[in-house]
Design a protein around this motif. Sequence first.
Motif, PDB file in Angstrom:
ATOM      1  N   LEU A  13       4.347  -7.839  -4.410  1.00 54.99           N
ATOM      2  CA  LEU A  13       4.874  -6.644  -4.127  1.00 54.99           C
ATOM      3  C   LEU A  13       6.630  -6.582  -3.785  1.00 54.99           C
ATOM      4  CD1 LEU A  13       2.387  -5.715  -1.416  1.00 54.99           C
ATOM      5  CD2 LEU A  13       2.406  -4.532  -3.618  1.00 54.99           C
ATOM      6  N   LEU A  46       7.871  -6.296  -7.468  1.00 51.92           N
ATOM      7  CA  LEU A  46       7.667  -5.065  -7.850  1.00 51.92           C
ATOM      8  C   LEU A  46       8.644  -3.966  -7.240  1.00 51.92           C
ATOM      9  CD1 LEU A  46       3.853  -5.255  -8.407  1.00 51.92           C
ATOM     10  CD2 LEU A  46       5.438  -5.066 -10.002  1.00 51.92           C
ATOM     11  N   THR A  57      -3.856  -4.102 -11.166  1.00 50.19           N
ATOM     12  CA  THR A  57      -3.398  -3.587 -10.030  1.00 50.19           C
ATOM     13  C   THR A  57      -3.105  -4.675  -8.891  1.00 50.19           C
ATOM     14  OG1 THR A  57      -5.643  -3.293  -8.892  1.00 50.19           O
ATOM     15  CG2 THR A  57      -4.650  -1.527 -10.296  1.00 50.19           C
ATOM     16  N   VAL A  58      -2.383  -4.431  -7.920  1.00 49.28           N
ATOM     17  CA  VAL A  58      -2.150  -5.406  -7.014  1.00 49.28           C
ATOM     18  C   VAL A  58      -3.406  -5.678  -6.310  1.00 49.28           C
ATOM     19  CG1 VAL A  58      -0.683  -6.071  -4.865  1.00 49.28           C
ATOM     20  CG2 VAL A  58       0.284  -5.118  -6.924  1.00 49.28           C
ATOM     21  N   ARG A 103      -4.397   1.361  -1.118  1.00 53.99           N
ATOM     22  CA  ARG A 103      -3.043   1.712  -1.283  1.00 53.99           C
ATOM     23  C   ARG A 103      -2.691   0.453  -2.540  1.00 53.99           C
ATOM     24  NH1 ARG A 103      -2.074   2.462   4.157  1.00 53.99           N
ATOM     25  NH2 ARG A 103      -0.787   0.466   4.399  1.00 53.99           N
ATOM     26  N   LEU A 104      -3.189  -0.698  -2.263  1.00 50.76           N
ATOM     27  CA  LEU A 104      -2.925  -1.865  -3.222  1.00 50.76           C
ATOM     28  C   LEU A 104      -3.453  -1.497  -4.737  1.00 50.76           C
ATOM     29  CD1 LEU A 104      -2.775  -5.104  -1.212  1.00 50.76           C
ATOM     30  CD2 LEU A 104      -1.029  -3.861  -1.714  1.00 50.76           C
ATOM     31  N   ARG A 162       8.291  -3.015  -4.055  1.00 52.03           N
ATOM     32  CA  ARG A 162       7.508  -2.333  -3.047  1.00 52.03           C
ATOM     33  C   ARG A 162       7.721  -2.584  -1.571  1.00 52.03           C
ATOM     34  NH1 ARG A 162       4.404   1.948  -5.637  1.00 52.03           N
ATOM     35  NH2 ARG A 162       4.758   1.579  -7.800  1.00 52.03           N
ATOM     36  N   ASP A 213      -3.421   1.454  -5.978  1.00 54.85           N
ATOM     37  CA  ASP A 213      -2.809   2.119  -6.863  1.00 54.85           C
ATOM     38  C   ASP A 213      -1.489   1.705  -7.338  1.00 54.85           C
ATOM     39  OD1 ASP A 213      -4.643   4.174  -5.699  1.00 54.85           O
ATOM     40  OD2 ASP A 213      -3.452   4.785  -4.103  1.00 54.85           O
ATOM     41  N   ILE A 214      -1.270   0.435  -6.903  1.00 52.87           N
ATOM     42  CA  ILE A 214       0.020  -0.231  -7.391  1.00 52.87           C
ATOM     43  C   ILE A 214      -0.298  -1.042  -8.881  1.00 52.87           C
ATOM     44  CG2 ILE A 214       2.012  -1.851  -6.875  1.00 52.87           C
ATOM     45  CD1 ILE A 214       1.505  -1.145  -4.004  1.00 52.87           C
ATOM     46  N   ARG A 215       0.231  -0.415  -9.979  1.00 55.49           N
ATOM     47  CA  ARG A 215      -0.152  -0.900 -11.134  1.00 55.49           C
ATOM     48  C   ARG A 215       0.780  -2.283 -11.471  1.00 55.49           C
ATOM     49  NH1 ARG A 215      -4.345   0.841 -12.642  1.00 55.49           N
ATOM     50  NH2 ARG A 215      -4.026   0.326 -14.863  1.00 55.49           N
ATOM     51  N   ILE A 216       0.338  -3.181 -12.281  1.00 50.95           N
ATOM     52  CA  ILE A 216       1.076  -4.319 -12.789  1.00 50.95           C
ATOM     53  C   ILE A 216       1.043  -4.212 -14.306  1.00 50.95           C
ATOM     54  CG2 ILE A 216       1.150  -6.950 -12.764  1.00 50.95           C
ATOM     55  CD1 ILE A 216      -0.349  -6.819 -10.326  1.00 50.95           C
TER      56      ILE A 216
END
Length: 164
Positions: A159, A162, A140-141, A107-108, A164, A110-113
């Motif tokens: 997170l 961001l 990404t994270v 899942r991490l 989340r 998929d989280i963009r920075i």
Amino acid sequence: MNILNNKINSINKLKDFSSTYSISPDIFNPYLETLDSSPIRQKIKLKEILSRPQINSSDLFQSTNLLPLSDYNIDDRDLNYIQEFEISMKYEGYIQRERLIAEKLQRLEDIRINDNFDYFALRSVSTEAKQKLSKIKPSTVGQASRISGVSPADVSAILVFLGR
């Protein structure tokens, strides 16, 4: 492929049996005494007994008359996979925990920075992590979590920042 399906079916059949079959203290405690294992005080599922380190599944299933295997359509073909079954039973908790960690890490990913993310704006992130993150600029994270010097607490702070 048929051999693999047979193996999976046999292991699942043994798992189902151990999860549903209850063991009675009056019948099972004499067996536990021979293994120097603590006696049980009430009926418990076979699965709980099999998690004890002193209990060897193959000995239990093959050399005693304590288990009504034929009542559950368990035969010698199923018992060929007893070692795999025992490993999966004894390490089920560890395997489940690792699976959850792997899912979380996925899942991490998929989280963009953003490329221009200001890590120095994060107060609760260590100085070392801020420097490394600013230099490497992970996209990404998940990538950030794999950087040496970036702790799980640092990832959590990112997170939170961001949203989340």
